[in-house]
Each structure stands twice: as C-alpha cells, then as structure tokens.
Design an enzyme around this catalytic site. Sequence first.
Site, PDB file in Angstrom:
ATOM      1  CE  LYS A   1      38.252 -49.614 -51.390  1.00 10.56           C
ATOM      2  NZ  LYS A   1      38.696 -48.332 -50.789  1.00 10.56           N
TER       3      LYS A   1
ATOM      4  CB  SER B   1      41.936 -49.257 -48.774  1.00 14.25           C
ATOM      5  OG  SER B   1      40.884 -48.377 -49.125  1.00 14.25           O
TER       6      SER B   1
ATOM      7  CB  SER C   1      41.510 -45.343 -49.687  1.00 10.38           C
ATOM      8  OG  SER C   1      42.073 -45.830 -48.495  1.00 10.38           O
TER       9      SER C   1
END
Lengths: 486, 478
Positions: free
Chosen positions: A77, A152, A176
Amino acid sequence: MINSSLKELSAALARKKTSAVELATLFLDRIEKLNPSLNAFVTTDREKALAMARVADASGKVGAGDTPLAGIPLAHKDIFMTSGWRTTCGSKMLSNFIAPYDATVVEKFKVAGMVTLGKLNMDEFAMGSSNETSFYGPVKNPWDTARVPGGSSGGSAAAVAARLAPAATGTDTGGSIRQPAALCGLTGLKPTYGVVSRYGMIAFASSLDQGGPMAKSAEDCALLLNTMAGFDPRDSTSLERPAEDYARDLEKPLQGLRIGLPKEFFGEGMDADVRAAVEAALAEYRKLGATMVEVNLPNSGLSVPAYYVIAPAEASSNLSRFDGVRYGHRAPDYADLDDMYSKSRAQGFGEEVKRRILIGTYVLSHGYYDAYYLQAQKIRRLIANDFVAAFKSCDVIMGPTAPSVAFRFGDKSADPVQMYLSDIYTIAVNLAGLPGMSIPCGFGNADMPVGLQIVGPWFGEAKMLNIAHRYQLVTDWHIRQPGGLP
Amino acid sequence: MSWEAVIGLETHAQLRTQSKIFSGAATAFGAEPNRQACAVDIALPGVLPVLNREAVACAIKFGLAVGAAIAPRSIFARKNYFYPDLPKGYQISQFELPVVSGGGLTIRVGEQEKFVHLTRAHLEEDAGKSLHEDFHGKTGIDLNRAGTPLLEIVTEPDMCSSAEAVAYAKALHSLVTWIGICDGNMQEGSFRCDANVSVRRVGAPLGTRREIKNLNSFRFLQAAIDYEIQWQINEIEEGRKIQQATVLWNPDSGETRAMRSKEDAHDYRYFPDPDLLPLEIAPAWIDEVKASLPELPQAMKARLASDHGLSPYDAATLTATRATANYFEDCVAAAGRENAKTCANWVMGELSARLNREDLDFVAVPLAPTLLAGIVRRIADNTLSNKLAREVFDALWAGEGKDADAVIEARGLKQISDSGAIEALIDAVLAANPKSVEEFRAGKDKAFNALVGQVMKAAGGKANPRQVNDLLRRKLAG
C-alpha cells in the site's frame, strides 16, 4: 501459478520449479496488462522489482526454513515508506516524494526475501471507504469495474483479487483492510493495535492505525503476519511480546467454539443479501462444531460518531507536517509565509482530507475539546469495555464486515455520512484496539462478494486465523476469482 | 499609594543529553546546518518519536533538587502551530500532567532571603532555527536544534523586583549546572528566561501581565523587567489599560515591543500525543537518580559554614557554582583544614579577580587547587607575606615553577622572619632617617608608615611585615 497459495509458491520455489525472477515477471506482465483498467497500482518499477528478485534467487533464502516467503512477490500500500520508491499516500501532496527509508514492515519483508512489485493505490491519506478520494484516480473493483473496491486499501484488495500480486500489505484505521477485503472477496486481517510496527507507515490516526496482510486465504495471512509482526523499538506503541507463530493453530478443530453474535451487528442497516450470506456462514460454523451466543455491544452505535472525532483530531495534527517547507507540494506562487502554507495545502490536499483536517481542528479547539475530544475518548473506553464483557461469554465475535456489497462509483461520494456508515461494523474494533478479520463468505446482489467479520480478543490472531482457515477448508468462496479477467 | 511589581519566570534549560529527546541524533552545538537532524527531527512522513530516558533522568534530578513531586505518570501532549522551523507542525511538550510539580528555590537579595515557589517543570523538545541573514529575502531553516531536550521550569508569581528575578535566575542557573543537567551556556541559548510581569497598587488584585520572551542574559533580564515595570506604571498612570501581550526586549533600544496581543494568541489545540505512551516513573527509578545526586548547594553551604567557620556570605559565594565549590574543597584538602579561611580568601579574592580579568571561570582554572594550597601553606608558616604570595601566585599562573616552593626557591622570595636580621635593618633605617624619627615622636603616625616602608625596601620586600611593625614600634618606644 497466479492462483497458488503462498505455501504452494514457496514449495515451487524450493523445488526450483520456478524462480523469484520468473514469478516477478509473471505478475509484472499481468500488472502491465490489467492495471490500466483497474488502476490498482500507482507506481511500478520493473527494473527495481527484477533486481530484488535476482537478489532473492541468489540469496540462499529461497527454500530456507526461516524465510518461507523468500522469492515470492508482494505489493505495498502506498502508505508505507519504501526506500527509493515514490511514496504518495494517494495524495498530490507527495506526488514527487521518493521515500529515503524503509518502513519497518517493508524492511521485514525485504529481509524475508520477498520481492516488491510496486506501490498500491489508496484513498488519499487512507481517508475513504471507496478509493474515490485518491489523487491518482479510483481503483476499479475487479468483480465489476463499475463498482468501488472499498477503501482505503482498495488498491491492495483489487490487486490481489485480480491476481496482480499474490499478497499485499494494507492498513486499517476504521476498516480499511477489512472492508475492501470484503468488497473484493479477500481475506484481510487487522491485528491487535501494537502488534505490527507503525514506523514508516504514514500516520492518519496514530491511536487507531494498524498495518496488516491482505491475501487470498487465512493461511496466507498467517504466513504474512509471521513476518510483519513483532516489537519495534522505533515505535513506542509497539508491544514488546515474545514472537509467535500465527500459523501454529491453523488446523485445530473448532469443536466447542463459542461464537458471539452482537444483536447490534444484525439489526437494521444491513442489506438482505449480506444478511443471507453471513447467516449461511454461521450455519457452516455450527456444522464445524461451534455454538452461537448472543452478546451485547450496547455502545457500538456510538462508534461512528466517536471515531469521526478522534480520527480527524489526530489526523489534523499528523498532517501538519505537510506544509510545503521541507518536502512535498509547495505552491509555485505565494505572497508570504501564511500564503505559502494555505496555498500549498489547499492545492496538495483533496476535499476529503481537508474536510477531516477541518473537523479535527475544530474538535481540538479551545472551548470544544472537552465536549468533543474528551467525550469521544470516554465513549472509546465504554466501547472497549463492552467487548471485554462480551468476550467473557464467547471466544470470537462474528457479523457482517460491511452493510452492503460493493457499491457503484459516485453512489456515496456525494454524501460523506453515507460513506462513513460503510464502516459501521468495523470502526468499533479499531476504537477498542482489537484484532479483526474479514473472510469471503458468499456472494450477494450483482454477484458481488460478501465478507464475514471475525473479531477476537486482544492478541487473538492465531485463534481467529484458525477459525477462518477451518471454514476455508470446507468452503471455496476464497478461491473464486473475478470472471472476465484473463 | 505606591506600586508593586509581580513577576514570574519561565526558564528553558537545555538538558545535557548526548542525543535528542525523541531521536538518536546528536545534540552538540555548532554543527553545520542540518547535519544533526535525522529523519525524526525533520519530520519525514511515517517517523515516530521514542523518548530518551536520559532526559527523563534529568527531570527527576531537578525535581529532587528543588524538593518537588515527581509524577508517577505524566503525559506528553502536542502543541499545534505552524512555523517553518517546527517540522512536525506541532511541538511535543507536556501540558496537563507535567513530570515535576511544586518545590522551590531559596534566593538572597542583600540580606533578605526569600523562597520562590515553582509551579511545575516539564519536558519538551526545542524547535529549529530560522535564519534570515544571508538568504536574500528568503529564510533558511536549520533543524540541528529541533528535538533538543528542554526542561521548562515555571515559577509562581513570587518575585517583586528585577533584583529578585535575577537572583532567582542565578540561583536556578547555579542549580541546574550544579546537578549537571544543563551546561548553562546562555550565549548558546542553553538557559533562557521568559518573564511575566504585571504591576498593581500595593494590596490590590493582580494586574494584567505581559510576557517578555527569550531573555538570554541576566543583564537583559534585569533591564527588560525594570523597563517593563516602569512602562506599565506609566501606562496606568496616564489612564490606559494594560493589554495582555507577548513582548520582545530590544537590547539596542532598551525597550520592550509587543509581538502579539491576546486576540491573536495561538490556539495550540493541545491533546495527548498518541505516538507516545504515558511516562511512568517507578519509585525505584527515582531512588536510583537520588543516589546519583551530588551534595546540593544549600546543604554544602551549611556544611562549609559550620566546618570552617565561614560567614554565610563566604559560604554562599564559594557555593555559587559547583566548580567553585569543588575548587575550594580541593584547595582545603591540600592546604589543611586549619587554613580553610585563608583558602577561602584566596579563592574569592585573588583567584576570582584573576579569572574575571581573563574572562575565565572555575570550570577551567589554569592554576590547580593543589598549587594554590601550596601558597596558602607558605603564608601560614610565615614563609610568604601576602605581597610575596601574590608574586608566587603570578609566577605559578604564568606557568613558572612546578609549585610554590620551587618559585620561592628560584626567586629567593623567602620572607625574612629572623628578628636579629630585621632589627639590624631597622637600626640602619633609623640611623639614616632621623627626620622621620623626630616626626613620629612629635605624634605624626604617617612617619611610622614611612619608616616601615623604608625597612621593607631595605629588605627587598621580603621582611615579615608584622615583625617589622612590632620591632620598629618597640625600638621607637625604647
């Protein structure tokens, strides 16, 4: 090979059926082909990835007992600092920022011999539940590219679901990891707060942020967590505990398992298709020997409002360092210092980030602090106490991960409160610092995946992975993959 | 009705740790800009603070030295504001629960002693520096100082004159250097004061205060407070109200100037730093620090007064700094306890004057205490007059001779204490100066001094002055 588990990839590497370079090439080629339509990656670097793969092949780590993941590719990420790689956190603010050091998590995977494929798209500064707040454009859900992947960690979820990477890192502040895992049909684990180091993970809300693995199965997550977890002296909130093997209990039978079902998680607000899939999964668990216990989480209804005080408060302060002085975006023209600050930040941050900075600044302001921030902290303790009480009568808690399957782009982006409610089942877990998981448990409307949430007591990761793994031995939801992709 | 001033001080003492309060970067002063700023200090994305235990030990030391309470649990908070030399956009400090609360210091102004109460002392990090010169309309940022550990020490508004404020600041300066937590270098900013000043009619409620920021010398502290008191009195007497404000002292103009008023004061939005756990200090840690504390100045002052019969003033002067006290104690140890008073006189007199003249201090005295003790011993056994002793002192200071005895030997400075020899000198002088003898007998005391001078001159300055006096008087009388 793209559908193989980490264990299978590890075995193939050990038997020299493949090499790190070959695996990296396989996935890099898929990324090249599929990423333009999915937008899961914001940065890839074939040369860097292949160089790492060559090092892994030559290192002697491949096939070694203590480095079972050596030679296997993964993607990070874009919230994790990755030395020499652009690290944007989904923001224009850091669009030209090359990280000068590795996050602890990145470093650990590097030492384990894993190969970085690239950096994954995400909601800007991890603020969002649909990946629509990314400066680099939304990630498409591989199951239906008209729908969001969740957020997210949407890039992480989409990449693994589309088999652009065997595994990915994610972070979870209010859901997330779990919510995008649910929306993309993956297994994702948010560990107990303090189990995974936050050093080098760009802070959104420090007291809630926790990194974790996103992969196809519980077994994969266990192997990844074995590498990710551990005390880090560079993170004062990291917990000093003996190392554990999170895969040690994977095979244990579930006879006698007590599953807590909070009635607050099964009330209004959950779509019927999600309810049906979750209840079918609970039925499967009964067959595996579990019993169901009704539990109460009376304050869970306060978790969304408490979260939207605490998280923005911390974020408003954490994001102050992005001021255009030392790195990041600086407005090209400005009249004076204040003008430089406001223009750089106005240009560098997107709407959702600005909204949360404003909320956070407000709730910390003189005269409002007691009414908002302190009050929210009290609620936070009540929520944690609810869980402690619930775990007296059950081993884990189950429920839906998200109230609905993946929604269409634009469906919720105009109404922040609707968007915030996407995390209604996941947020309480962060407030209490507990470990939470999402595993695929079927399909709902429009054949979109549904996630089952498993919440454990503090440090209950090994038990939760065991519970997820036993389910995955008797179901095949987790090995289904999106149609229409090569 | 007359006016009185009410003054409280906030002092930032830079702690003498090797590394910064939340990072591993070095704290040494004077490095090239930004060479002592690591990823944490420049606030790169993703970095986290880790508390330096050494800084906490310094705070505990201070708390013990001023008789304060050490909090078993204190909290680090973020003080949020934007400034280019504040890399994170917030300063990590302590707000609601400081590590040290209460305690105080005894100060002395003239013959008056006063106890100044401390409100609190808390740990925090320093900011970097903005450099406005050499950048042609731009600002340079040096983050070497960012993250340097500070102890902010806050008093109650207990002082009522600039003299008291300076006495407090000096006592505090002496204490923090004494216990070794601060190098006390005011020029480098290691010890700097903010003064909160208000005035009121005697007996009236407290007036509105103004805060004078960043006073980095005792002289500025005194001048700024004096100016501010007078300015506030004038304002009120001319019918204006004092507005709460932060002001700066301009040493060139000798005036204070408002920086910002209450209206544009920052809202710092303090909240507990979620990156740091509460600071827990176990009793065992406090005991460990207590065991490492040196004898404190107050205790040492009392001991010196009672052990050596020194006056309170002398004892206070000798314990003004730990280096002075150490020097004195080493000197007494070598000269013998019976000579302590002479040691005290030399340390406070000749030696202090010399250090002053050469802009040195007791931290680096070119003359070892054992060498001074050697001089003192030769004064005690009458080998040296004070005058000769000063000559030996000068010689040793200049590096001549390995000790006092060597200088005495080499320069032939041994005092003449043999009565026969002195009498012979006196006889010769009396014979050569009949006029002075006559004047003395006529009642002119001055003449006696002239004769003493003649005898000393004849002796080349080496005759024991007391013997010369006694023998001369006897001769003239006889």
